[in-house]
Scaffold this motif. Sequence first.
Motif, PDB file in Angstrom:
ATOM      1  N   PRO A   1      45.972  33.234  37.388  1.00 22.16           N
ATOM      2  CA  PRO A   1      45.965  34.345  38.361  1.00 22.16           C
ATOM      3  C   PRO A   1      47.373  34.862  38.680  1.00 22.16           C
ATOM      4  CG  PRO A   1      44.539  32.572  39.109  1.00 22.16           C
ATOM      5  CD  PRO A   1      45.291  32.039  37.922  1.00 22.16           C
ATOM      6  N   GLY A   2      47.431  36.082  39.178  1.00 18.69           N
ATOM      7  CA  GLY A   2      48.693  36.640  39.664  1.00 18.69           C
ATOM      8  C   GLY A   2      49.476  37.423  38.637  1.00 18.69           C
ATOM      9  N   GLN A   3      48.877  37.706  37.488  1.00 21.13           N
ATOM     10  CA  GLN A   3      49.596  38.454  36.456  1.00 21.13           C
ATOM     11  C   GLN A   3      48.574  39.248  35.643  1.00 21.13           C
ATOM     12  OE1 GLN A   3      51.391  35.147  34.289  1.00 21.13           O
ATOM     13  NE2 GLN A   3      49.602  34.978  32.984  1.00 21.13           N
TER      14      GLN A   3
ATOM     15  N   ALA B   1      35.829  39.043  48.337  1.00 15.93           N
ATOM     16  CA  ALA B   1      36.491  37.973  47.559  1.00 15.93           C
ATOM     17  C   ALA B   1      38.003  38.040  47.744  1.00 15.93           C
ATOM     18  CB  ALA B   1      36.145  38.130  46.075  1.00 15.93           C
ATOM     19  N   ASP B   2      38.649  36.882  47.748  1.00 17.58           N
ATOM     20  CA  ASP B   2      40.118  36.859  47.810  1.00 17.58           C
ATOM     21  C   ASP B   2      40.679  37.271  46.452  1.00 17.58           C
ATOM     22  OD1 ASP B   2      40.870  34.243  46.191  1.00 17.58           O
ATOM     23  OD2 ASP B   2      39.039  33.872  47.334  1.00 17.58           O
ATOM     24  N   GLU B   3      41.972  37.590  46.417  1.00 17.93           N
ATOM     25  CA  GLU B   3      42.574  38.147  45.204  1.00 17.93           C
ATOM     26  C   GLU B   3      42.633  37.137  44.048  1.00 17.93           C
ATOM     27  OE1 GLU B   3      43.431  41.470  44.544  1.00 17.93           O
ATOM     28  OE2 GLU B   3      42.230  41.624  46.350  1.00 17.93           O
TER      29      GLU B   3
ATOM     30  N   TYR C   1      34.178  44.714  37.687  1.00 17.95           N
ATOM     31  CA  TYR C   1      33.828  43.380  38.217  1.00 17.95           C
ATOM     32  C   TYR C   1      34.711  43.023  39.410  1.00 17.95           C
ATOM     33  CZ  TYR C   1      30.318  41.815  34.883  1.00 17.95           C
ATOM     34  OH  TYR C   1      29.151  41.664  34.191  1.00 17.95           O
ATOM     35  N   ILE C   2      36.014  43.308  39.270  1.00 23.40           N
ATOM     36  CA  ILE C   2      36.937  42.978  40.362  1.00 23.40           C
ATOM     37  C   ILE C   2      36.600  43.827  41.589  1.00 23.40           C
ATOM     38  CG2 ILE C   2      39.362  43.179  41.104  1.00 23.40           C
ATOM     39  CD1 ILE C   2      40.124  42.227  38.240  1.00 23.40           C
ATOM     40  N   GLY C   3      36.273  45.100  41.360  1.00 19.90           N
ATOM     41  CA  GLY C   3      35.904  45.997  42.469  1.00 19.90           C
ATOM     42  C   GLY C   3      34.686  45.465  43.206  1.00 19.90           C
TER      43      GLY C   3
END
Length: 233
Positions: free
Chosen positions: A115-117, A59-61, A50-52
């Motif tokens: 987000p971020g972890q 999309a931004d991170e 999904y992230i790929g």
Amino acid sequence: MLIVLSLGGSILAKDLDPDRFLKYAEVLRHISKKHTIIVVTGGGESARHYIGAARAMGADEVTCDYIGIEITRLNARLLAVALGPDAFPEIPTNYLEAAKAIRPGKVVVMGGVTPGQTTDAVAAILAEYLRADLLTIATSIDGVYSSDPNCDPTAVKYDKISPEKLINIVMAIEMKAGSKSPVDPVAAKIIERCKLDALVMDARDPALLRKILDGDATKKSPVSCGTWITVKK
Ligand code: UTP
């Protein structure tokens, strides 16, 4: 004993095999008869897909992280289905909700938070917040190595390390392109700041997870597999 278990998506939800979910659920049900256990499920392959796809569309991170979080929560929901009445019926979305969900004999299952972890960090923060007795990071590697064993054939495995050493190893691995650390740097930092006892172990076999959580890990004696992270000599 209060145990927080980070159950990697790569071992739980590899191919969304219902039988695998049921096997891990059986282990958790057994452990919950003796201990209070909270499980944080990872995203695994589905999250990466999904992230790929989102990344490929620009999309931004942070958006990618939110998508990852949704998948970790879906895996949590599937594990709760496998646990049936032995699971707390809701999936907490933050640490306070998780704390409020704790009930004797019920397994609390949750996914990502912010987000971020990764979910290792969620499990470590939760373990700190709840003053858990043990954090277990159940993954597909049998412990912490001096470097990424997939990239470095000379990597040596540690049976026991201090949280400071864990941070040094994790940071060195993260700096190397293509290497993957067995513990998220945020989780490593939390383990260090609260001097949490943590076990990193290969839990691809649910029977081994049961054996370790049922015996050695809760006695905090050396385990036949995995790496202990502890300030104790
Ligand atoms: P995972 O914890 O599954 O990451 O979260 P991972 O490193 O892929 O671990 P394995 O392979 O399952 O063991 C999946 C993604 O969800 C987002 C991140 O993008 C992460 O890479 N996520 C998860 C967050 O942003 N915040 C969270 O609290 C949890």
